[in-house]
Design a protein around this motif. Sequence first.
Motif, PDB file in Angstrom:
ATOM      1  N   TYR A 172       0.808  -1.149   0.072  1.00  0.00           N
ATOM      2  CA  TYR A 172       0.049   0.077   0.106  1.00  0.00           C
ATOM      3  C   TYR A 172       0.913   1.249  -0.039  1.00  0.00           C
ATOM      4  O   TYR A 172       0.475   2.327  -0.579  1.00  0.00           O
ATOM      5  CB  TYR A 172      -1.019   0.104   1.247  1.00  0.00           C
ATOM      6  CG  TYR A 172      -1.859  -1.316   1.126  1.00  0.00           C
ATOM      7  CD1 TYR A 172      -2.946  -1.060  -0.092  1.00  0.00           C
ATOM      8  CD2 TYR A 172      -1.946  -2.231   2.111  1.00  0.00           C
ATOM      9  CE1 TYR A 172      -3.550  -2.487  -0.211  1.00  0.00           C
ATOM     10  CE2 TYR A 172      -2.666  -3.367   1.704  1.00  0.00           C
ATOM     11  CZ  TYR A 172      -3.585  -3.443   0.759  1.00  0.00           C
ATOM     12  OH  TYR A 172      -4.322  -4.496   0.562  1.00  0.00           O
ATOM     13  N   ARG A 179      -0.827   6.908  -6.473  1.00  0.00           N
ATOM     14  CA  ARG A 179      -2.086   7.854  -6.584  1.00  0.00           C
ATOM     15  C   ARG A 179      -1.590   9.277  -6.347  1.00  0.00           C
ATOM     16  O   ARG A 179      -2.399  10.045  -6.788  1.00  0.00           O
ATOM     17  CB  ARG A 179      -2.994   7.441  -5.688  1.00  0.00           C
ATOM     18  CG  ARG A 179      -3.572   6.108  -6.077  1.00  0.00           C
ATOM     19  CD  ARG A 179      -4.939   5.838  -5.240  1.00  0.00           C
ATOM     20  NE  ARG A 179      -5.185   4.357  -5.447  1.00  0.00           N
ATOM     21  CZ  ARG A 179      -6.662   4.024  -5.277  1.00  0.00           C
ATOM     22  NH1 ARG A 179      -7.634   4.790  -5.052  1.00  0.00           N
ATOM     23  NH2 ARG A 179      -6.907   2.796  -5.531  1.00  0.00           N
ATOM     24  N   ASP A 205      -7.747   6.552   0.763  1.00  0.00           N
ATOM     25  CA  ASP A 205      -8.695   5.776  -0.364  1.00  0.00           C
ATOM     26  C   ASP A 205      -8.014   4.546  -0.729  1.00  0.00           C
ATOM     27  O   ASP A 205      -9.135   3.589  -0.845  1.00  0.00           O
ATOM     28  CB  ASP A 205      -8.403   6.845  -1.670  1.00  0.00           C
ATOM     29  CG  ASP A 205      -9.280   8.030  -1.489  1.00  0.00           C
ATOM     30  OD1 ASP A 205      -9.858   8.264  -0.445  1.00  0.00           O
ATOM     31  OD2 ASP A 205      -8.959   8.980  -2.532  1.00  0.00           O
ATOM     32  N   VAL A 206      -6.812   4.251  -0.632  1.00  0.00           N
ATOM     33  CA  VAL A 206      -6.148   2.825  -1.056  1.00  0.00           C
ATOM     34  C   VAL A 206      -6.738   2.137   0.223  1.00  0.00           C
ATOM     35  O   VAL A 206      -7.102   1.002  -0.350  1.00  0.00           O
ATOM     36  CB  VAL A 206      -4.677   2.989  -1.238  1.00  0.00           C
ATOM     37  CG1 VAL A 206      -4.163   1.669  -1.318  1.00  0.00           C
ATOM     38  CG2 VAL A 206      -4.262   3.716  -2.622  1.00  0.00           C
ATOM     39  N   SER A 208      -9.185   2.163   2.352  1.00  0.00           N
ATOM     40  CA  SER A 208     -10.500   1.963   2.439  1.00  0.00           C
ATOM     41  C   SER A 208     -10.870   1.051   1.414  1.00  0.00           C
ATOM     42  O   SER A 208     -11.699   0.188   1.595  1.00  0.00           O
ATOM     43  CB  SER A 208     -11.206   3.335   2.325  1.00  0.00           C
ATOM     44  OG  SER A 208     -10.512   4.306   3.104  1.00  0.00           O
ATOM     45  N   GLU A 209     -10.510   1.215   0.149  1.00  0.00           N
ATOM     46  CA  GLU A 209     -10.864   0.415  -1.109  1.00  0.00           C
ATOM     47  C   GLU A 209     -10.478  -1.008  -0.850  1.00  0.00           C
ATOM     48  O   GLU A 209     -11.114  -1.885  -1.190  1.00  0.00           O
ATOM     49  CB  GLU A 209     -10.440   1.162  -2.504  1.00  0.00           C
ATOM     50  CG  GLU A 209     -11.137   2.341  -2.930  1.00  0.00           C
ATOM     51  CD  GLU A 209     -10.465   3.154  -4.009  1.00  0.00           C
ATOM     52  OE1 GLU A 209      -9.676   2.529  -4.871  1.00  0.00           O
ATOM     53  OE2 GLU A 209     -10.430   4.381  -3.997  1.00  0.00           O
ATOM     54  N   GLU A 212     -12.788  -2.573   1.514  1.00  0.00           N
ATOM     55  CA  GLU A 212     -13.895  -2.840   0.677  1.00  0.00           C
ATOM     56  C   GLU A 212     -13.695  -3.880   0.052  1.00  0.00           C
ATOM     57  O   GLU A 212     -15.005  -4.774  -0.158  1.00  0.00           O
ATOM     58  CB  GLU A 212     -14.449  -1.896  -0.316  1.00  0.00           C
ATOM     59  CG  GLU A 212     -14.663  -0.441   0.338  1.00  0.00           C
ATOM     60  CD  GLU A 212     -16.241  -0.916   0.985  1.00  0.00           C
ATOM     61  OE1 GLU A 212     -17.006  -1.016   0.224  1.00  0.00           O
ATOM     62  OE2 GLU A 212     -16.244  -0.256   2.171  1.00  0.00           O
ATOM     63  N   ASP A 213     -12.758  -4.303  -0.551  1.00  0.00           N
ATOM     64  CA  ASP A 213     -12.459  -5.573  -1.376  1.00  0.00           C
ATOM     65  C   ASP A 213     -11.819  -6.835  -0.634  1.00  0.00           C
ATOM     66  O   ASP A 213     -11.539  -7.819  -1.238  1.00  0.00           O
ATOM     67  CB  ASP A 213     -11.293  -5.201  -2.449  1.00  0.00           C
ATOM     68  CG  ASP A 213     -12.204  -4.675  -3.648  1.00  0.00           C
ATOM     69  OD1 ASP A 213     -13.472  -4.291  -3.707  1.00  0.00           O
ATOM     70  OD2 ASP A 213     -11.398  -4.257  -4.623  1.00  0.00           O
ATOM     71  N   PHE A 231      -8.512  -7.252  -3.660  1.00  0.00           N
ATOM     72  CA  PHE A 231      -7.904  -5.817  -4.211  1.00  0.00           C
ATOM     73  C   PHE A 231      -7.090  -6.116  -4.918  1.00  0.00           C
ATOM     74  O   PHE A 231      -6.347  -5.065  -5.565  1.00  0.00           O
ATOM     75  CB  PHE A 231      -7.474  -5.125  -2.798  1.00  0.00           C
ATOM     76  CG  PHE A 231      -7.073  -3.746  -3.243  1.00  0.00           C
ATOM     77  CD1 PHE A 231      -8.283  -2.757  -3.461  1.00  0.00           C
ATOM     78  CD2 PHE A 231      -5.933  -3.084  -3.123  1.00  0.00           C
ATOM     79  CE1 PHE A 231      -7.884  -1.517  -3.775  1.00  0.00           C
ATOM     80  CE2 PHE A 231      -5.538  -2.001  -3.570  1.00  0.00           C
ATOM     81  CZ  PHE A 231      -6.600  -1.212  -3.876  1.00  0.00           C
ATOM     82  N   GLN A 234      -6.903  -4.660  -8.211  1.00  0.00           N
ATOM     83  CA  GLN A 234      -6.935  -3.115  -8.486  1.00  0.00           C
ATOM     84  C   GLN A 234      -5.667  -2.500  -8.183  1.00  0.00           C
ATOM     85  O   GLN A 234      -5.445  -1.450  -8.371  1.00  0.00           O
ATOM     86  CB  GLN A 234      -7.828  -2.512  -7.280  1.00  0.00           C
ATOM     87  CG  GLN A 234      -9.083  -3.079  -7.057  1.00  0.00           C
ATOM     88  CD  GLN A 234     -10.058  -3.100  -8.368  1.00  0.00           C
ATOM     89  OE1 GLN A 234     -10.003  -2.032  -8.908  1.00  0.00           O
ATOM     90  NE2 GLN A 234     -10.860  -4.155  -8.503  1.00  0.00           N
TER      91      GLN A 234
END
Length: 270
Positions: A172, A179, A205-206, A208-209, A212-213, A231, A234
């Motif tokens: 990450y 990003r 953002d990274v 959290s996303e 989510e995944d 993830f 992504q």
Amino acid sequence: MPELPEVETTRRGIEPLISGQRVRDIVVRDRRLRWPVSPRWARALPGTVIHAVDRRAKYLLIRSDTGTTLLHLGMSGSLRFVGPDTPPGKHDHVDLIFDRGVLRFRDPRRFGSIHWTTRDPLQHRLLRDLGPEPLAGDFTGDVLWQASRGRRVAVKNFIMDSHIVVGVGNIYASESLFRARIHPKRAAGRISQARYAALVDAIRDVLSEAIEDGGTTLKDFVRERGQPGYFGQQLQVYDREGEPCRRCKTPIKTARIGQRSAFYCPACQR
DNA sequence: ACAGTAACCTGTTTGC
DNA sequence: TGCAAACAGGTTACTG
């Protein structure tokens, strides 16, 4: 593997399975984790009722009525909830046995750890000096910018330093810097306040996303029922050396920074 | 305080 | 094919 999103995914998976449940027994098949599993813990936990599973940094805080178990997944650890008759595999070192199933800790590399404390776990020596949670309100661009003044370390190392901010591991870190369009080797002290604001947004953002995944499964990580995290699909730069940047098509490069591999786009990131 | 490195351990991948 | 070296997601502890 287990960075913050994987630990949080694990937390969310196991909390509803074990909270409110009484620990019937503990089985320690191999106590040689990063630090030897304390016999005091193995004696103290059986009979207690779990009332919550929290997370601080990459530590799971399994709270029971008489104390807290601090569990770290290290590099290769995972926790699953299995049926009582599931035979343990080679690296299944510890079981927490409940009436409705078994919480099983697997860790091939044994860099994980288990600690027991009857005091405020946040004051434990392993948690005491940690930086802010990246998804909490006190993690801001200004905080990061302030902390970076005068620092000459590469920004990638800087954001992986748990005294600065917790939970950002190798994957990450590369993804967040991509990003925010910041070069991973740039000296932490030579990045503007505005760019730190962008970096904080990117990290949030990274992470959290990824949560989510269900996290990123590259190798060992699995969720509480053995499912992978998605993830990985992504990822923009991590493990994509030589492949075209998804933004500008320039081949992704890799570099060794502080004995770890960094992935970045040499055109997008400055 | 800071920066850099070695250490913990095993499994898998890479290179000769 | 076989073997050895290099490498892998984390963190602490030590050095200068």
